[in-house]
Design a protein around this motif. Structure first.
Motif, short mmCIF file in Angstrom:
data_model
loop_
_atom_site.label_atom_id
_atom_site.label_comp_id
_atom_site.label_asym_id
_atom_site.label_seq_id
_atom_site.Cartn_x
_atom_site.Cartn_y
_atom_site.Cartn_z
N GLN A 53 10.39 -0.31 -6.66
CA GLN A 53 10.03 -1.70 -6.31
C GLN A 53 11.09 -2.30 -5.67
OE1 GLN A 53 8.96 -3.35 -10.01
NE2 GLN A 53 6.89 -2.38 -10.25
N LYS A 54 12.33 -2.00 -5.93
CA LYS A 54 13.53 -2.75 -5.46
C LYS A 54 13.78 -2.29 -3.88
CE LYS A 54 15.13 -4.96 -8.99
NZ LYS A 54 15.10 -6.21 -9.06
N LEU A 55 13.55 -1.01 -3.66
CA LEU A 55 13.83 -0.36 -2.27
C LEU A 55 12.76 -1.26 -1.41
CD1 LEU A 55 14.64 3.14 -3.03
CD2 LEU A 55 16.03 1.37 -2.11
N THR A 56 11.42 -1.33 -1.91
CA THR A 56 10.29 -1.60 -0.99
C THR A 56 10.09 -3.20 -1.28
OG1 THR A 56 8.64 -1.20 -2.55
CG2 THR A 56 9.32 0.41 -1.05
N ARG A 57 10.79 -4.05 -2.21
CA ARG A 57 10.80 -5.47 -2.50
C ARG A 57 9.26 -5.66 -2.77
NH1 ARG A 57 13.65 -6.07 2.72
NH2 ARG A 57 15.98 -5.87 1.89
N THR A 58 8.68 -4.97 -3.64
CA THR A 58 7.18 -5.27 -4.01
C THR A 58 7.32 -5.43 -5.61
OG1 THR A 58 6.74 -2.98 -4.42
CG2 THR A 58 6.13 -3.83 -2.45
N ASN A 59 6.27 -5.77 -6.18
CA ASN A 59 6.13 -6.29 -7.70
C ASN A 59 4.86 -5.48 -8.22
OD1 ASN A 59 6.47 -6.91 -10.23
ND2 ASN A 59 6.57 -9.24 -9.76
N LEU A 60 4.89 -4.65 -9.03
CA LEU A 60 3.35 -3.98 -9.64
C LEU A 60 2.67 -5.22 -10.51
CD1 LEU A 60 4.18 -0.38 -10.30
CD2 LEU A 60 2.97 -1.31 -8.49
N ALA A 61 3.67 -6.13 -11.02
CA ALA A 61 3.09 -7.39 -11.94
C ALA A 61 1.99 -7.95 -11.16
CB ALA A 61 4.18 -8.01 -12.43
N GLU A 62 2.24 -8.07 -9.69
CA GLU A 62 1.40 -8.78 -8.96
C GLU A 62 0.12 -7.99 -8.65
OE1 GLU A 62 3.59 -10.03 -5.70
OE2 GLU A 62 5.06 -11.27 -6.65
N GLY A 63 -0.09 -6.78 -9.03
CA GLY A 63 -1.27 -6.20 -8.74
C GLY A 63 -0.93 -4.93 -7.65
N LEU A 64 -1.60 -3.86 -7.63
CA LEU A 64 -1.28 -2.93 -6.61
C LEU A 64 -1.88 -3.34 -5.26
CD1 LEU A 64 -2.34 0.19 -8.83
CD2 LEU A 64 -0.08 -0.70 -8.28
N GLY A 65 -1.02 -2.96 -4.20
CA GLY A 65 -1.31 -3.50 -2.86
C GLY A 65 -0.95 -4.67 -2.60
N ASN A 66 -0.43 -5.47 -3.27
CA ASN A 66 0.01 -7.07 -2.70
C ASN A 66 1.43 -6.87 -2.27
OD1 ASN A 66 -2.23 -8.15 -3.45
ND2 ASN A 66 -1.75 -8.87 -5.60
N SER B 82 0.83 -1.23 -0.01
CA SER B 82 -0.02 -0.09 -0.06
C SER B 82 0.99 1.35 -0.10
CB SER B 82 -0.92 0.09 1.26
OG SER B 82 -1.63 -1.15 1.07
N LEU B 83 1.93 1.20 0.50
CA LEU B 83 2.81 2.40 0.88
C LEU B 83 3.50 2.60 -0.72
CD1 LEU B 83 4.74 1.84 4.36
CD2 LEU B 83 3.03 3.52 3.74
N VAL B 84 3.90 1.62 -1.32
CA VAL B 84 4.68 1.74 -2.65
C VAL B 84 3.46 2.16 -3.58
CG1 VAL B 84 5.53 0.26 -4.53
CG2 VAL B 84 6.34 0.08 -2.25
N THR B 85 2.29 1.77 -3.57
CA THR B 85 1.23 2.11 -4.32
C THR B 85 0.96 3.64 -4.20
OG1 THR B 85 0.08 0.13 -4.29
CG2 THR B 85 -1.27 1.82 -5.10
N GLY B 86 0.96 4.06 -2.74
CA GLY B 86 0.82 5.60 -2.36
C GLY B 86 1.76 6.35 -2.91
N ILE B 87 3.05 5.73 -3.39
CA ILE B 87 4.14 6.67 -3.74
C ILE B 87 4.23 6.63 -5.23
CG2 ILE B 87 6.47 6.84 -3.72
CD1 ILE B 87 6.47 5.69 -1.00
N LEU B 88 4.06 5.30 -5.81
CA LEU B 88 4.25 5.23 -7.18
C LEU B 88 3.08 5.82 -8.08
CD1 LEU B 88 5.68 1.79 -7.99
CD2 LEU B 88 6.83 3.88 -8.25
#
Length: 112
Positions: free
Chosen positions: A99-112, A34-40
């Motif tokens: 994505q690298k800094l937060t270890r998330t992936n937008l390909a999996e969907g926002l908020g995952n 959620s934080l990454v989504t809020g920034i990206l």
């Protein structure tokens, strides 16, 4: 972040974790998507809205968007295309960095 509830944070508080420890060990790992989504999303919107500078720019303003249009006006289309690729590359690099800094992936969907 309000949807998380207070249970995980209260559990950390009961075992003696301070505020900073609760944020870094409990809240941020749970909410990182959620934080990454809020920034990206604002970042991507800002990059897309960069063309607004073309309308509002004064002659002394020199941003990449106005520079590429000036190159098109002077019939340097290949150089203008290179500048547009730089703009796209900056947007892409910014997204990858987040994505690298937060270890998330937008390909999996926002908020995952």
């Amino acid at each position: 972040m309000m949807q998380l509830g207070k249970d995980p944070e209260e559990a950390a508080q009961i075992i003696g974790a301070g505020w900073f420890r609760r944020m870094t060990s409990v809240v941020i790992p749970i909410q990182k998507g959620s934080l990454v989504t809020g920034i990206l999303l604002p970042f991507i919107s800002g990059i897309k809205g960069l063309s607004l500078f073309v309308i509002l720019a004064v002659p002394a303003t020199d941003v990449l968007t106005t520079f590429s249009l000036r190159l098109v006006d002077y019939n340097y289309t290949q150089a203008a295309n290179a500048v547009v690729l730089i703009i796209a590359g900056l947007a892409y690099a910014g997204t990858l960095l987040a994505q690298k800094l937060t270890r998330t992936n937008l390909a999996e969907g926002l908020g995952n």
